[in-house]
Design a protein around this motif. Structure first.
Motif, PDB file in Angstrom:
ATOM      1  N   GLN A 371       0.835  -1.204   0.000  1.00 35.65           N
ATOM      2  CA  GLN A 371       0.000   0.000   0.000  1.00 35.65           C
ATOM      3  C   GLN A 371       0.871   1.256   0.000  1.00 35.65           C
ATOM      4  N   ASP A 375       0.969   4.099  -2.714  1.00 38.21           N
ATOM      5  CA  ASP A 375       0.663   5.494  -2.374  1.00 38.21           C
ATOM      6  C   ASP A 375       1.763   6.451  -2.845  1.00 38.21           C
ATOM      7  N   TYR A 378       1.203   6.871  -6.434  1.00 33.58           N
ATOM      8  CA  TYR A 378      -0.052   7.548  -6.758  1.00 33.58           C
ATOM      9  C   TYR A 378       0.032   9.045  -6.470  1.00 33.58           C
ATOM     10  N   ARG A 408       2.978   1.180 -12.953  1.00 31.25           N
ATOM     11  CA  ARG A 408       1.514   1.234 -13.003  1.00 31.25           C
ATOM     12  C   ARG A 408       0.927  -0.168 -13.197  1.00 31.25           C
ATOM     13  N   GLU A 415      -4.558  -2.611  -6.990  1.00 29.69           N
ATOM     14  CA  GLU A 415      -5.973  -2.237  -6.988  1.00 29.69           C
ATOM     15  C   GLU A 415      -6.871  -3.468  -7.074  1.00 29.69           C
ATOM     16  N   ARG A 418      -6.944  -4.930  -3.617  1.00 31.72           N
ATOM     17  CA  ARG A 418      -7.842  -4.190  -2.727  1.00 31.72           C
ATOM     18  C   ARG A 418      -9.314  -4.498  -3.021  1.00 31.72           C
ATOM     19  N   LEU A 461     -12.666  -1.729 -13.319  1.00 34.48           N
ATOM     20  CA  LEU A 461     -11.493  -1.304 -12.538  1.00 34.48           C
ATOM     21  C   LEU A 461     -10.199  -1.633 -13.282  1.00 34.48           C
ATOM     22  N   THR A 464      -9.640   0.510 -16.339  1.00 29.93           N
ATOM     23  CA  THR A 464      -9.132   1.841 -16.000  1.00 29.93           C
ATOM     24  C   THR A 464      -7.626   1.803 -15.755  1.00 29.93           C
ATOM     25  N   TRP A 465      -7.210   0.823 -14.941  1.00 28.41           N
ATOM     26  CA  TRP A 465      -5.791   0.788 -14.586  1.00 28.41           C
ATOM     27  C   TRP A 465      -4.889   0.312 -15.716  1.00 28.41           C
ATOM     28  N   LYS A 471      -3.704   9.685 -15.520  1.00 23.67           N
ATOM     29  CA  LYS A 471      -3.731   9.173 -14.140  1.00 23.67           C
ATOM     30  C   LYS A 471      -5.143   8.735 -13.757  1.00 23.67           C
ATOM     31  N   ASN A 473      -8.439   7.979 -11.740  1.00 20.55           N
ATOM     32  CA  ASN A 473      -9.080   8.463 -10.515  1.00 20.55           C
ATOM     33  C   ASN A 473      -9.355   7.278  -9.616  1.00 20.55           C
ATOM     34  N   ARG A 474      -9.297   7.525  -8.320  1.00 24.49           N
ATOM     35  CA  ARG A 474      -9.665   6.454  -7.395  1.00 24.49           C
ATOM     36  C   ARG A 474     -10.999   6.813  -6.787  1.00 24.49           C
TER      37      ARG A 474
END
Ligand code: ARG
Ligand code: ZN
Length: 475
Positions: A371, A375, A378, A408, A415, A418, A461, A464-465, A471, A473-474
């Motif tokens: 994580q 972060d 991100y 990425r 992601e 999660r 999801l 998107t990634w 970039k 959005n989360r």
């Protein structure tokens, strides 16, 4: 490259006489339209495997089951003498087919022991067997060649292939360098078993993949015989030569380890290499059983290369690796080597996974949590190169080893984790490695597997990634 010609529909189950009739059709057609091509459309293997990033890599019309490579390298003159024996199967009728080979002089080609006509066309070795090969037929090609191998420069500027060093050669091949040292069907779509017989001056060691069958020295030269029985993409083959310190042992799991280390890198490499068995054991717990009977490392001293490569069973390092790099190249044994790409566009399935393995290793060994790694990335602003292109669609061969693919790509996996939770996430990783072991996998198949395993809808999801511009959005 000439644009691919429209091929007549051809049924592989056609009985012989009918097939003979069909085969005559393109010839007649070619004559009718006055095509000057050297062979009839539909019976020539294509010059590429159909990968838009590397259009000439690989070839169409056949599959190579086995490569038998007999090489002799003179480290002083840098001359390579080679004989390649390819056992292949025609996937269509073939009056002609290509191999990838860059540089080097070919002195003879045979197909099933009969001399075959051949010509060079850039990085293609075009072979015309005396008699056409019918679809489904197994055949054997022998290529005799020699010369001074020259690495190619990849679109990202990196040297690739047979890269001379001060004591031998650093031999890597991702994505297209295999053709600099042997004639190949050089696309990860095509996986084969390999035998290597490599002769080098006494005092040098030649290291390939798989297990060492034996070595013997005579008249000032040593011959090393290596065998890789598991399917391997051409880019994962090596025949690295140098003055190496060799270490051999068998792990508690029965994996035969062979490490070859340049003495100049030995003291820096030792503490990291000591961890190889525990890294492989840790990865086996996470990803499922280690896919190969052999393991190890080649730690060369090759300044100017600038990368390591996950050569199958025995990753290749241009200098003493850090632990993160060892974890990364080891993870590739599952992701990339055992489970291979069908197109370079899917490279995140290799690099994103190997990078995420590094994050997981840190997380479980007293370092940053995944994580936290996520972060930190991100937090980078929208204009950062990290977001320059999506990992699932890097756009060109120049981008396949870029930060968006590695970092990425790993973020996409995070992601996913999660979204589904640890239990399902690790079930997905294991199912991926186990279900596609020794074969291939595509991004679409991975997304489907993740959805099936978790029972969740993940396509938006992951889309998107993996494919979103800029970039993400989360929520
Ligand atoms: N797959 C290698 C790795 O694990 C990188 C290879 C880079 N090759 C190149 N030609 N730039 O990171
Ligand atoms: Zn990698």
């Amino acid at each position: 490259m000439t644009p691919p010609r429209r091929q007549p529909v051809r049924r592989r189950t056609a009985v012989l006489p009918r097939e003979a009739v069909l085969a005559a059709v393109p010839v007649a057609l070619a004559a009718l339209i006055g095509a000057a091509g050297p062979a009839a459309a539909g019976t020539t293997g294509t010059a590429g495997a159909g990968d838009p990033y590397f259009p000439l890599s690989g070839n169409g019309g056949y599959h190579v089951r086995h490569y038998g490579l007999t090489l002799r390298y003179d480290t002083a003159s840098r001359r390579l003498d080679g004989t390649a024996v390819l056992t292949a199967r025609a996937t269509q009728r073939l009056t002609r087919f290509d191999l990838d080979l860059s540089g080097l002089k070919v002195t003879g080609v045979t197909v099933d022991r009969a001399a075959a006509a051949f010509r060079r066309d850039g990085q293609e070795l075009v072979v015309t067997p005396r008699r056409a090969l019918r679809a489904g037929r197994q055949f054997r090609v022998t290529v005799a060649y020699h010369g001074t191998p020259k690495p190619v420069t990849d679109p990202d500027g990196s040297p690739d292939g047979w890269i001379p060093t001060d004591d031998g050669a650093f031999v890597a091949g991702e994505p297209q360098g295999a053709m600099t040292w042997f004639p190949a069907n050089s696309h990860p779509k095509d996986k084969s078993s390999y035998d290597f017989t490599i002769t080098v001056p006494e005092g040098r060691t030649a290291v390939a993949g798989g297990v060492l069958l034996g070595q013997h020295t005579a008249h000032g030269r040593t011959t090393f015989r290596w065998r890789e029985t598991r399917p391997m993409a051409a880019y994962l083959a090596t025949a690295t030569v140098g003055k190496f310190r060799v270490e051999r042992y068998t792990t508690p799991d029965g994996v035969q380890v062979y490490n070859a280390v340049d003495p100049r890198e030995a003291s820096a490499a030792a503490p990291v290499l000591k961890k190889l068995p525990s890294v492989l054991a840790w990865e086996s717990k996470l990803f499922g059983p280690y896919p190969f009977p052999a393991a190890g490392a080649v730690v060369d001293h090759a300044p100017g290369v600038g990368y390591a490569l996950e050569t199958q069973t025995r990753p290749l390092y241009d200098s003493a690796p850090g632990l993160g790099t060892l974890v990364h190249e080891s993870a590739h044994q599952w992701f990339g080597d055992s489970v291979s790409l069908t197109a370079w566009k899917d490279i995140w399935l290799n690099e994103g996974f190997a990078t995420y393995a590094e994050w997981l290793y840190a997380e479980q060994h007293g370092g940053d949590s995944a994580q936290k790694s996520f972060d930190a990335l991100y937090a980078r602003p929208a204009g950062d190169p990290l977001w320059a292109y999506p990992p699932g669609d890097p756009g060109s061969g120049a981008n396949i080893f870029g930060t968006p693919v590695y970092a990425r790509g790993a973020m996409a996996l995070h992601e996913l984790r999660r979204a589904v939770g640890d239990r399902d996430f690790f079930r997905i990783l294991r199912a991926w490695a186990t279900g596609h072991r020794g074969g291939h996998g595509t991004t679409a198949q991975f997304v489907r597997l993740a959805e099936q395993t978790s029972g969740k809808r993940l396509q938006p999801l992951l889309h998107t990634w993996l494919y979103g511009k800029g970039k993400p959005n989360r929520p």
